[in-house]
Design an enzyme around this catalytic site. Structure first.
Site, PDB file in Angstrom:
ATOM      1  N   ASP A 128       7.866  94.096   0.409  1.00 13.70           N
ATOM      2  CA  ASP A 128       8.590  95.321   0.739  1.00 13.70           C
ATOM      3  C   ASP A 128       9.297  95.855  -0.509  1.00 13.70           C
ATOM      4  OD1 ASP A 128       9.888  97.372   2.069  1.00 13.70           O
ATOM      5  OD2 ASP A 128      11.239  96.055   3.182  1.00 13.70           O
TER       6      ASP A 128
ATOM      7  N   GLU B 255      -4.915 113.138  23.395  1.00 10.22           N
ATOM      8  CA  GLU B 255      -5.437 111.889  22.835  1.00 10.22           C
ATOM      9  C   GLU B 255      -4.869 111.805  21.422  1.00 10.22           C
ATOM     10  OE1 GLU B 255      -9.784 111.409  21.691  1.00 10.22           O
ATOM     11  OE2 GLU B 255      -9.694 110.382  23.645  1.00 10.22           O
TER      12      GLU B 255
ATOM     13  N   HIS C 118       9.510 104.043   0.744  1.00 15.67           N
ATOM     14  CA  HIS C 118       9.061 102.663   0.896  1.00 15.67           C
ATOM     15  C   HIS C 118       7.571 102.492   0.643  1.00 15.67           C
ATOM     16  CE1 HIS C 118      12.474 102.691   4.051  1.00 15.67           C
ATOM     17  NE2 HIS C 118      12.961 102.343   2.883  1.00 15.67           N
TER      18      HIS C 118
ATOM     19  N   TYR D 276       4.791 104.643  13.900  1.00 16.87           N
ATOM     20  CA  TYR D 276       3.725 104.630  12.904  1.00 16.87           C
ATOM     21  C   TYR D 276       2.915 103.359  12.998  1.00 16.87           C
ATOM     22  CZ  TYR D 276       7.468 102.359  10.195  1.00 16.87           C
ATOM     23  OH  TYR D 276       8.488 101.555   9.778  1.00 16.87           O
TER      24      TYR D 276
ATOM     25  N   LYS E 180      -0.298 104.115   6.438  1.00 19.69           N
ATOM     26  CA  LYS E 180       0.536 104.428   7.603  1.00 19.69           C
ATOM     27  C   LYS E 180       0.064 105.712   8.269  1.00 19.69           C
ATOM     28  CE  LYS E 180       4.726 102.411   5.628  1.00 19.69           C
ATOM     29  NZ  LYS E 180       6.106 102.650   5.189  1.00 19.69           N
TER      30      LYS E 180
ATOM     31  N   ASP F  18      18.107 101.255   0.749  1.00 16.83           N
ATOM     32  CA  ASP F  18      17.611 102.518   0.205  1.00 16.83           C
ATOM     33  C   ASP F  18      18.551 103.125  -0.827  1.00 16.83           C
ATOM     34  OD1 ASP F  18      15.323 102.293   1.689  1.00 16.83           O
ATOM     35  OD2 ASP F  18      15.944 103.729   3.228  1.00 16.83           O
TER      36      ASP F  18
END
Length: 187
Positions: free
Chosen positions: A143, A28, A62, A132, A72, A170
């Protein structure tokens, strides 16, 4: 499931139980009531997945700004990654500090990274698949990021981290010192 503190306030490693036999295992991997009681009182609105084909790919660092700041819950569903969180909450005793956890498909461990933290990872083998869950929807204007190799943060990336594999975005991120205040620490 077990929840383990990482030493960086708010960032938690989660170890789902696995029940196996000669056929494989059952696990799970997420349960809302358990997560809210043991990790954070949040809800998830979106799930993302990324595939990195090469060894040493770095994705990050990020975050999203308010009102789309994201917590996240990260897991590696194929391969293994070195997953990193950095506290960017002004006034936090851990401001600019980082934690790194190896997430593997074999272990099934996950990392919870609350809003107010940078997130990034480096692939430790080819063909890494990362999933995620996030607490806010993606918003292009919210962002943001910080340079993956900011010397003031000093993340100790694996030696295989390959700067030639960075995305265009990046490779042009600012230093933490050049960011405005987006998050403020609250006890």
């Amino acid at each position: 499931m077990d929840a383990n503190s990482t030493g960086l306030n708010g960032v938690v490693e989660i170890l789902p139980s696995r029940y196996g036999d000669h056929r494989g295992y059952f696990s799970e991997t997420f349960r809302d009531d358990w997560f809210r009681a043991n990790v954070a009182e949040v809800g998830f609105v979106q799930e993302n997945q990324s595939l990195s084909r090469a060894l040493g790919v770095v994705r990050g660092m990020h975050f999203q700004t308010n009102p789309f700041a994201q917590g996240k819950l990260v897991r590696c569903i194929a391969g293994s990654i070195f997953d990193v969180a950095v506290d960017i909450r002004q006034g936090s005793p851990a401001f600019g500090k980082w934690i790194g956890v190896t997430l593997t498909a074999e272990r099934g461990n996950q990392l919870w990274i609350p809003a107010g933290f940078l997130h990034g990872f480096c692939t430790l083998e080819p063909d890494c698949l990362v999933a995620y869950k996030v607490t806010a929807y993606y918003d292009r204007n919210s962002d943001k990021g910080v340079a993956w190799n900011d010397p003031a943060i000093g993340i100790q990336w694996p030696e295989i981290a390959d700067p030639t594999q960075l995305s265009a975005k990046d490779s042009q991120q600012p230093l933490l010192a050049d960011l405005p205040t987006y998050f403020t620490y609250k006890e």
